[in-house]
Write an enzyme that holds these catalytic residues in place. Structure first.
Site, PDB file in Angstrom:
ATOM      1  CB  CYS A  93     -89.570  24.811 -84.418  1.00  0.00           C
ATOM      2  SG  CYS A  93     -88.501  23.956 -83.256  1.00  0.00           S
ATOM      3  CG  HIS A 194     -93.079  26.227 -81.171  1.00  0.00           C
ATOM      4  ND1 HIS A 194     -93.595  25.539 -82.236  1.00  0.00           N
ATOM      5  CD2 HIS A 194     -91.846  25.707 -80.982  1.00  0.00           C
ATOM      6  CE1 HIS A 194     -92.721  24.640 -82.652  1.00  0.00           C
ATOM      7  NE2 HIS A 194     -91.650  24.727 -81.923  1.00  0.00           N
TER       8      HIS A 194
END
Ligand code: GLN
Length: 243
Positions: A93, A194
């Site tokens: 990310c 994630h």
């Protein structure tokens, strides 16, 4: 056998359990009798690209990305050298966004990236949150998907030299427009997932360990199979479930 992993800026870049990715690599190595030594890299530390087999960069919000931007530029040469020498990178990310040319937050100047990946990111006006399923070609075994959890508003666009990690079948991925998720350049992997990602994707964890193993110990390096019943169960539970 042993590996060394550089864990970049854990105080700033580590959200939604990103550290679990390192634990998954470490544990799956240990189950094969391979030690993985973890080296935390903090602001001000000089990175020696000869020392590490793996580099891990977690996610972070815009503020943390901004705080680490100058430091990353200081280490740009070392990290570029590591990537060019086929060290294995996993960036999640906010960390993934900083592997590209830049991240442009809303109403702020561009944050320069490492330019290891031929990609760039701009802030969108919508936040994408939820589970993601990605079809990939990376697996050596029966599982052909990656599952994870995304939470970002940045929109990443890949340019020519970067291939997507896969094609989104549920969720949004890189930019919610072109169905791509993540980026791959050499042994450098960036993704929005994630979760933590690796505990639920044991095949991908082994894929990364194999890359590092072949780089360090030659083509005869091979991982013994493990009993992944629980991990595969966790993986399959999330496939194509957005929430
Ligand atoms: N700041 C970035 C975004 O929202 C990254 C967020 C994250 O790492 N979860 O796009």
């Amino acid at each position: 056998m042993e590996f060394n992993l550089a864990y970049l800026y854990p105080e700033l870049l580590n959200i939604y359990g990103d550290k679990g990715n390192i634990l998954a690599i470490q544990q799956r190595c240990l189950w094969r009798g391979i030690n993985l030594y973890l080296h935390k890299i903090n602001p001000g530390d000089k990175i020696n690209p000869e020392l590490y087999d793996f580099y891990f960069i977690g996610g972070g919000q815009d503020q943390q990305q901004l705080m680490i931007a100058d430091e990353l530029q200081n280490q740009k040469n070392a990290l570029t050298q590591a990537a060019q020498s086929n060290a294995v990178f996993l960036a999640i990310c906010g960390g993934y966004q900083l592997l590209g040319e830049y991240y442009k937050p809303a109403n702020k100047d561009k944050i320069p990236g490492l330019e290891i990946m031929d990609a760039y990111t701009t802030a969108g006006n919508k936040r994408y949150i939820g589970n993601v399923t990605v079809n990939t070609g990376f697996s050596n075994n029966d599982i052909k998907t990656l599952v994870g959890f995304e939470n970002h508003s940045g929109l990443t666009y890949l340019r020519e030299k970067t291939k997507p990690l896969g094609v989104v079948s549920t969720g949004n991925g890189n930019n919610a427009q072109d169905n791509t998720e993540g980026g791959v350049y050499k042994n450098v992997f960036g993704t929005y997932l994630h979760g933590s990602l690796l505990p639920k994707n044991p095949h991908f964890t082994d894929y990364l360990i194999n890359l590092a193993g072949k780089r360090k110990y030659g083509n005869n390096f091979n991982l013994d199979p493990l009993n992944d019943e629980i991990e595969v169960f966790a993986h399959n539970r999330v496939i194509n479930k957005k929430y």
